[in-house]
Design a protein around this motif. Structure first.
Motif, PDB file in Angstrom:
ATOM      1  N   PRO A   1       0.794  -1.218   0.000  1.00 15.00           N
ATOM      2  CA  PRO A   1       0.000   0.000   0.000  1.00 15.00           C
ATOM      3  C   PRO A   1       0.834   1.279   0.000  1.00 15.00           C
ATOM      4  O   PRO A   1       0.301   2.376  -0.059  1.00 15.00           O
ATOM      5  N   LEU A   2       2.158   1.111   0.076  1.00 10.63           N
ATOM      6  CA  LEU A   2       3.071   2.247   0.066  1.00 10.63           C
ATOM      7  C   LEU A   2       4.427   1.723  -0.368  1.00 10.63           C
ATOM      8  O   LEU A   2       4.783   0.579  -0.090  1.00 10.63           O
ATOM      9  N   PHE A   3       5.188   2.551  -1.080  1.00 11.31           N
ATOM     10  CA  PHE A   3       6.530   2.147  -1.472  1.00 11.31           C
ATOM     11  C   PHE A   3       7.324   1.717  -0.236  1.00 11.31           C
ATOM     12  O   PHE A   3       7.220   2.316   0.825  1.00 11.31           O
ATOM     13  N   THR A   4       8.132   0.697  -0.393  1.00 13.28           N
ATOM     14  CA  THR A   4       8.886   0.172   0.745  1.00 13.28           C
ATOM     15  C   THR A   4       9.803   1.218   1.353  1.00 13.28           C
ATOM     16  O   THR A   4       9.938   1.318   2.564  1.00 13.28           O
ATOM     17  N   GLN A   5      10.435   2.008   0.517  1.00 13.93           N
ATOM     18  CA  GLN A   5      11.337   3.018   1.062  1.00 13.93           C
ATOM     19  C   GLN A   5      10.565   4.085   1.817  1.00 13.93           C
ATOM     20  O   GLN A   5      11.085   4.687   2.756  1.00 13.93           O
ATOM     21  N   ALA A   6       9.312   4.291   1.445  1.00 12.57           N
ATOM     22  CA  ALA A   6       8.461   5.210   2.203  1.00 12.57           C
ATOM     23  C   ALA A   6       8.184   4.640   3.584  1.00 12.57           C
ATOM     24  O   ALA A   6       8.220   5.362   4.592  1.00 12.57           O
ATOM     25  N   MET A   7       7.907   3.336   3.640  1.00 16.19           N
ATOM     26  CA  MET A   7       7.682   2.689   4.930  1.00 16.19           C
ATOM     27  C   MET A   7       8.929   2.802   5.808  1.00 16.19           C
ATOM     28  O   MET A   7       8.848   3.037   7.011  1.00 16.19           O
ATOM     29  N   PHE A   8      10.083   2.625   5.172  1.00 22.83           N
ATOM     30  CA  PHE A   8      11.354   2.763   5.882  1.00 22.83           C
ATOM     31  C   PHE A   8      11.492   4.174   6.451  1.00 22.83           C
ATOM     32  O   PHE A   8      11.861   4.358   7.619  1.00 22.83           O
ATOM     33  N   ALA A   9      11.179   5.189   5.634  1.00 17.55           N
ATOM     34  CA  ALA A   9      11.303   6.575   6.074  1.00 17.55           C
ATOM     35  C   ALA A   9      10.356   6.882   7.237  1.00 17.55           C
ATOM     36  O   ALA A   9      10.736   7.570   8.195  1.00 17.55           O
ATOM     37  N   LEU A  10       9.138   6.366   7.178  1.00 16.09           N
ATOM     38  CA  LEU A  10       8.179   6.594   8.264  1.00 16.09           C
ATOM     39  C   LEU A  10       8.678   5.974   9.560  1.00 16.09           C
ATOM     40  O   LEU A  10       8.575   6.583  10.638  1.00 16.09           O
ATOM     41  N   ASP A  11       9.222   4.770   9.478  1.00 19.20           N
ATOM     42  CA  ASP A  11       9.757   4.124  10.674  1.00 19.20           C
ATOM     43  C   ASP A  11      10.967   4.871  11.217  1.00 19.20           C
ATOM     44  O   ASP A  11      11.182   4.933  12.431  1.00 19.20           O
ATOM     45  N   ARG A  12      11.761   5.447  10.322  1.00 15.99           N
ATOM     46  CA  ARG A  12      12.916   6.220  10.764  1.00 15.99           C
ATOM     47  C   ARG A  12      12.483   7.479  11.518  1.00 15.99           C
ATOM     48  O   ARG A  12      13.119   7.874  12.497  1.00 15.99           O
ATOM     49  N   VAL A  13      11.398   8.102  11.073  1.00 16.47           N
ATOM     50  CA  VAL A  13      10.877   9.269  11.797  1.00 16.47           C
ATOM     51  C   VAL A  13      10.528   8.865  13.227  1.00 16.47           C
ATOM     52  O   VAL A  13      10.901   9.544  14.193  1.00 16.47           O
ATOM     53  N   ARG A  14       9.843   7.753  13.364  1.00 15.52           N
ATOM     54  CA  ARG A  14       9.434   7.308  14.697  1.00 15.52           C
ATOM     55  C   ARG A  14      10.646   6.931  15.557  1.00 15.52           C
ATOM     56  O   ARG A  14      10.670   7.199  16.756  1.00 15.52           O
ATOM     57  N   ALA A  15      11.648   6.320  14.938  1.00 18.25           N
ATOM     58  CA  ALA A  15      12.834   5.917  15.685  1.00 18.25           C
ATOM     59  C   ALA A  15      13.652   7.109  16.154  1.00 18.25           C
ATOM     60  O   ALA A  15      14.240   7.088  17.241  1.00 18.25           O
ATOM     61  N   LEU A  16      13.683   8.162  15.341  1.00 22.18           N
ATOM     62  CA  LEU A  16      14.493   9.337  15.662  1.00 22.18           C
ATOM     63  C   LEU A  16      13.740  10.374  16.495  1.00 22.18           C
ATOM     64  O   LEU A  16      14.350  11.297  17.040  1.00 22.18           O
ATOM     65  N   ALA A  17      12.427  10.240  16.604  1.00 23.14           N
ATOM     66  CA  ALA A  17      11.589  11.248  17.260  1.00 23.14           C
ATOM     67  C   ALA A  17      11.992  11.561  18.698  1.00 23.14           C
ATOM     68  O   ALA A  17      11.951  12.739  19.100  1.00 23.14           O
ATOM     69  N   PRO A  18      12.383  10.570  19.511  1.00 23.67           N
ATOM     70  CA  PRO A  18      12.750  10.905  20.894  1.00 23.67           C
ATOM     71  C   PRO A  18      13.867  11.941  20.997  1.00 23.67           C
ATOM     72  O   PRO A  18      13.939  12.683  21.991  1.00 23.67           O
ATOM     73  N   ALA A  19      14.725  12.001  20.006  1.00 28.78           N
ATOM     74  CA  ALA A  19      15.826  12.974  20.014  1.00 28.78           C
ATOM     75  C   ALA A  19      15.430  14.280  19.348  1.00 28.78           C
ATOM     76  O   ALA A  19      16.238  15.207  19.278  1.00 28.78           O
ATOM     77  N   HIS A  20      14.203  14.355  18.848  1.00 33.14           N
ATOM     78  CA  HIS A  20      13.726  15.556  18.153  1.00 33.14           C
ATOM     79  C   HIS A  20      12.318  15.900  18.636  1.00 33.14           C
ATOM     80  O   HIS A  20      11.333  15.724  17.931  1.00 33.14           O
ATOM     81  N   THR A  21      12.227  16.404  19.846  1.00 38.77           N
ATOM     82  CA  THR A  21      10.920  16.732  20.419  1.00 38.77           C
ATOM     83  C   THR A  21      10.187  17.797  19.617  1.00 38.77           C
ATOM     84  O   THR A  21       8.956  17.868  19.651  1.00 38.77           O
ATOM     85  N   GLU A  22      10.927  18.587  18.850  1.00 38.96           N
ATOM     86  CA  GLU A  22      10.297  19.627  18.030  1.00 38.96           C
ATOM     87  C   GLU A  22       9.423  19.039  16.930  1.00 38.96           C
ATOM     88  O   GLU A  22       8.523  19.709  16.408  1.00 38.96           O
ATOM     89  N   TRP A  23       9.664  17.771  16.559  1.00 38.12           N
ATOM     90  CA  TRP A  23       8.882  17.152  15.490  1.00 38.12           C
ATOM     91  C   TRP A  23       7.415  16.985  15.875  1.00 38.12           C
ATOM     92  O   TRP A  23       6.561  16.843  15.007  1.00 38.12           O
ATOM     93  N   LYS A  24       7.124  16.989  17.167  1.00 37.84           N
ATOM     94  CA  LYS A  24       5.739  16.830  17.607  1.00 37.84           C
ATOM     95  C   LYS A  24       4.856  17.987  17.171  1.00 37.84           C
ATOM     96  O   LYS A  24       3.631  17.853  17.088  1.00 37.84           O
TER      97      LYS A  24
END
Length: 340
Positions: A81-104
Motif C-alpha cells: 500500500p506504500l513504497f517500501t522506502q516510504a515505509m522505511f522513512a516513516l519508521d525512521r521518523v518514529r525511531a528518531l523522534a525521541p531525540a527531536h521533540t520539536e517534530w511533535k
C-alpha cells in the motif's frame, strides 16, 4: 525528496535487501519463463530475444549493445500500500523522534508521528522531500546502508506478513535471468533511492551496484576519524523519474536500451526513449489487475487511481498505439511471488 518517496502520483520508489532467501532465477528454473503463461507477452519476449541474438537476423544486436532497463516499484516487486522506502522513512521518523521533540509540532513530521493513515495519504511531494531530508541525510553512505539493511531484516509487509524482499515478482526474476543468459546486461532504472537499492539488488536480482540508477541526494567528501567518507546532505542531487529516466540512462549507461520494462506513467519516457532507437525494441508495461494474488489498481485496469504507481488510461492508449506490450498479472503470470 520528490520521487524518492510517495509523491503519490508519479514515481516509483526503490528498495529491496539482502534478507530474502530466494534461489537465483537461473538456479530456480530450468525452463525459461516458466512462470509465464503462453500468450502475447511471453511470445513477444521470446521473439525479441531470438531476433536480437541470431546472427542471421537483420535485427541482430552485438552483445556489447544488449541492454535492458527495469523500473523497480510495481515492475519488479510490490508497491502497495506504500513504497517500501516510504515505509522505511516513516519508521525512521518514529525511531528518531525521541531525540527531536520539536517534530511533535512541526509538519509534516507531526503528521507522521500521529499515525493517521488518512493524513499520511495527503502528504505532498514537498512533505516527502522534508521527510527524506530528516531521515536519509546527516550520515555517511555506509552508515545509511547499514541502517537500511537492519530495517529490512525485520520489517514485514502489512498484508503478506513477509519481509519486503519476499515480494518480488517471480516472472520478472525469470525474465531478467533469461535476458542475461542471452547476453543482455540488466539495469534497474528507478525513482527510488540509489543507495537504498544498492544494499540488496545484487542478492535479490543479480544486478550489481554499478548497474543501479536511482534518485539521489547530494553527498560531500569529508574526513571522519581520519578516514574519507561521503556524507549525505539534505538536498536533492538527481531525480530518476519521468524524463529523468531517459537522462539517467544516457548519463550513467551511455547507450540506448533495446528493452525497457515499467508499470506506470513515470516510466513513459524510458519506454519512449527505448522505442526511438533503430531495429527491434521490446517495451513492456506491467498491469496490476490481480486483487486476489497481489493488487488491482489504476485507470488502465478500469479502477480508481491510487496515485501510487499510476498507470493512466492515456498511457494505456499510448501503449496500444506504439506497439508496447501490456502484461496482465492476472492472465500472463502463473505465479506472482516466489513463495506461492
Amino acid at each position: 525528496m520528490p520521487h524518492f518517496l510517495p509523491r503519490l502520483g508519479t514515481m516509483a520508489l526503490a528498495l529491496l535487501l539482502v534478507v530474502a532467501v530466494l534461489p537465483s532465477p537461473v538456479q530456480a528454473q530450468s525452463t525459461p519463463l516458466a512462470s509465464w503463461n503462453d500468450g502475447t507477452a511471453r511470445l513477444a519476449i521470446v521473439d525479441f530475444v531470438k531476433a536480437t541474438t541470431d546472427k542471421a537476423s537483420s535485427n541482430y544486436v552485438p552483445p556489447e549493445d544488449r541492454i535492458a532497463t527495469f523500473d523497480q516499484d510495481g515492475t519488479l516487486w510490490a508497491e502497495q500500500p506504500l513504497f517500501t522506502q516510504a515505509m522505511f522513512a516513516l519508521d525512521r521518523v518514529r525511531a528518531l523522534a525521541p531525540a527531536h521533540t520539536e517534530w511533535k509540532t512541526e509538519e509534516p513530521l507531526k503528521t507522521v508521528l500521529s499515525g493517521d493513515p488518512g493524513a499520511l495519504g495527503n502528504l505532498t511531494e514537498k512533505d516527502w522531500t522534508e521527510i527524506v531530508g530528516a531521515t536519509h541525510a546527516g550520515m555517511s553512505n555506509e552508515e545509511f546502508q547499514a541502517i537500511a539493511k537492519q530495517w529490512l531484516e525485520t520489517a514485514q509487509h502489512p498484508r503478506f506478513k513477509r519481509p519486503y524482499t519476499d515480494l518480488v515478482y517471480r516472472p520478472m526474476l525469470e525474465l531478467m535471468a533469461y535476458l542475461r543468459a542471452n547476453g543482455f546486461r540488466t539495469y534497474i532504472v528507478s525513482g527510488g533511492g540509489q543507495e537504498f537499492m544498492r544494499v540488496y539488488a545484487e542478492r535479490v536480482y543479480g544486478i550489481p551496484p554499478e548497474q543501479i540508477i536511482g534518485s539521489s541526494i547530494a553527498t560531500k567528501y569529508e574526513k571522519k576519524d581520519g578516514k574519507p567518507v561521503l556524507m549525505r546532505l539534505p538536498k536533492v542531487f538527481f531525480i530518476d523519474d519521468h524524463d529523468g529516466k531517459a537522462v539517467g540512462i544516457n548519463l550513467f549507461i551511455g547507450k540506448r536500451p533495446y528493452a525497457a520494462f515499467g508499470n506506470s506513467d513515470g516510466d513513459r519516457e524510458m519506454l519512449e526513449w527505448t522505442g526511438a532507437g533503430a531495429g527491434v525494441r521490446l517495451k513492456m508495461l506491467v498491469l496490476h489487475d490481480d486483487a486476489s494474488r497481489e493488487y488491482a489498481y489504476g485507470p488502465a485496469a478500469g479502477l480508481p487511481d491510487t496515485k501510487l504507481g499510476t498507470f493512466s488510461a492515456a498511457l494505456y492508449d499510448e501503449a496500444k498505439k506504439s506497439g508496447w506490450t501490456v502484461v496482465s498479472m492476472k492472465s500472463d503470470w502463473k505465479r506472482i511471488f516466489p513463495f506461492e
